[in-house]
Design an enzyme around this catalytic site. Structure first.
Site, short mmCIF file in Angstrom:
data_model
loop_
_atom_site.label_atom_id
_atom_site.label_comp_id
_atom_site.label_asym_id
_atom_site.label_seq_id
_atom_site.Cartn_x
_atom_site.Cartn_y
_atom_site.Cartn_z
CD1 TRP A 152 43.23 34.97 45.69
CD2 TRP A 152 42.87 35.71 43.61
NE1 TRP A 152 42.78 36.26 45.78
CE2 TRP A 152 42.54 36.74 44.52
CE3 TRP A 152 42.73 35.96 42.24
CZ2 TRP A 152 42.09 38.00 44.11
CZ3 TRP A 152 42.28 37.20 41.83
CH2 TRP A 152 41.97 38.21 42.75
CG ASP A 187 47.64 35.70 39.23
OD1 ASP A 187 48.36 36.69 39.49
OD2 ASP A 187 46.51 35.54 39.72
CE LYS A 189 48.55 41.06 46.93
NZ LYS A 189 47.46 40.71 47.78
C1 LMR Z 1 44.59 37.90 48.64
O1 LMR Z 1 44.61 36.82 48.05
O2 LMR Z 1 44.39 38.00 49.85
C2 LMR Z 1 44.86 39.15 47.85
O3 LMR Z 1 45.19 38.85 46.55
C3 LMR Z 1 43.79 40.16 47.98
C4 LMR Z 1 42.54 39.81 47.26
O4 LMR Z 1 42.08 40.64 46.48
O5 LMR Z 1 41.99 38.72 47.47
#
Ligand code: LMR
Length: 396
Positions: A130, A211, A246
């Site tokens: 992420w 996570d 989510k």
């Molecule tokens: C994403 O990865 O799009 C979500 O988890 C929202 C974010 O805060 O980045």
């Protein structure tokens, strides 16, 4: 002082939402941020959430502070969702939980907890991961290291690369794992692979940190916890950062949780005392509403059923869009094989689109995708599918 600053770059994901909102083209499509959309391209409040809010409006009697870790009932409900009712970890009081402002809040509290107590430990994250992980960990002072995860060429998990690296991670370091629906690749280990990962992690005395932001978006609430539960072994420690943005659609209520599993109740309580310091110095104590909604849903049988049904409907709509995306590209005569998209889970997939193609989609077609080529499948709808696939065909 401020005029001398350089402008900082926009956020890789949320900055895209800002740009999308400013775009005046009517046909624009946002496949950037991970937000669920219905077939009608809206993000409505879940029926179970509305029903819980009506209950709360009547029953809530004070706006006084919550304890530092939040409401005890919420934290207990979170642990049941993670481990399953009656799990040994719960029976032996080996887990402590705090309600945090979203999954990001959990990750930041976890990072402060880790960096304060174990400043020399490094945290190992999947490559890719992420977009915000590295920034959160580094802001807390942790050193971040990558382990191989996604095989871009063969569009699958680089399982051998992952294990090979985990086997050389220094003892006591932290390994971040995505519980399910890997963000950004959508590629999860299967059960045998999870078992093998757990074996290496515990053999080498590493500290696993999950996570867990998409429980219920892959195969189901229980199925999606299966990987995590392989790590729930007697006497083993682990950390879990949960998000309910989510699966409850509680995005703007910032509803998450940080759970620490100790080797025994004594270890858990000691860790809990430090967790509370990390929270107190960040935001003191959490906001109440989102967690109160989630707790009401998780502990009221009719609301729980309604929520599970709504979650199942979101999950199957995403799975349908995966298939429809692959079918539509094929129907339009795209020769490149996109079938891997149907093997990926959750909201996201790696499309394999390059940065240039992503830019072209945005500039020429008003289609917004994260620079890495990550697409939010939950933003596809039957009515935008043809336009999306036609545009992708044009940039390939
Ligand atoms: C994403 O990865 O799009 C979500 O988890 C929202 C974010 O805060 O980045």
């Amino acid at each position: 002082m401020f005029n001398k600053l350089e402008m900082a770059p926009p956020d890789a994901i949320l900055g895209l939402t800002d740009a999308f909102k400013k775009d005046t083209r009517a046909e624009k499509i946002n496949l950037g941020v991970g937000v669920y959309k219905t077939a009608e391209n809206t993000t409505p409040i879940l029926g179970a959430v509305k029903a819980a809010e009506r209950l709360l409006l009547e029953s809530e009697s004070t706006k006084s502070y919550l304890p530092i870790p939040g409401a005890a009932g919420y934290c207990a409900a979170v642990r049941e969702l993670l481990f399953g009712a009656g799990h040994e970890i719960i029976a032996n009081d080996r887990a402590v939980t705090a309600h945090t402002p979203g999954g990001t809040g959990a990750l930041r509290v976890a990072s402060d907890f880790l960096h304060t107590l174990y400043p020399e430990k490094q945290i190992w994250v999947s490559n890719p991961t992420w977009a915000n992980h590295n920034a959160i960990f580094m802001a807390a002072g942790l050193t971040v290291q990558p382990y191989p995860y996604y095989d871009y060429e063969n569009t699958c998990l680089d399982f051998d690369g992952m294990l090979t690296t985990l086997k050389i991670v220094p003892e006591g370091d932290i390994v971040l794992l995505h519980g399910c629906c890997h963000n950004p690749s959508g590629m999860d280990p299967d059960l045998d692979q999870w078992k093998a990962i757990a074996e290496v992690v515990y053999e080498r005395n590493l500290l696993p940190m999950f996570d867990f932001a998409y429980q219920g978006f892959g195969d189901g609430l229980e199925e999606d916890a299966a990987g995590l539960r392989h790590f729930c072994q007697p006497g083993k420690e682990l950390l879990i950062c949960s998000s309910f943005s989510k699966n409850f659609g509680l995005y703007n209520e910032r509803c998450g949780a940080f759970t620490i599993v100790g080797a025994d109740a004594d270890g858990a309580q000691k860790a809990y005392s430090h967790m509370k310091i990390a929270i107190r110095t960040n935001y003191s104590n959490p906001p109440s509403h989102g967690a109160a909604v989630a707790e009401a849903i998780l502990t009221t049988p009719e609301l729980r059923q309604q929520w599970e049904d709504e979650l199942a409907a979101m999950r199957s709509r995403i799975a349908e869009m995966r298939q429809s995306f692959v079918d539509t590209l094929a129907r339009l005569g795209v020769e490149q094989d996109f079938s891997f998209i149907t093997r990926q889970k959750g909201m996201f997939s790696f499309s394999g689109l390059t940065k240039d193609q992503v830019n072209q989609l945005r500039e020429e077609f008003a289609i917004y995708i994260v620079g890495s080529g990550r697409i939010n499948v939950a933003g596809m709808t039957p009515s935008n599918m043809d336009r999306l696939c036609t545009a992708i065909k044009a940039v390939l």
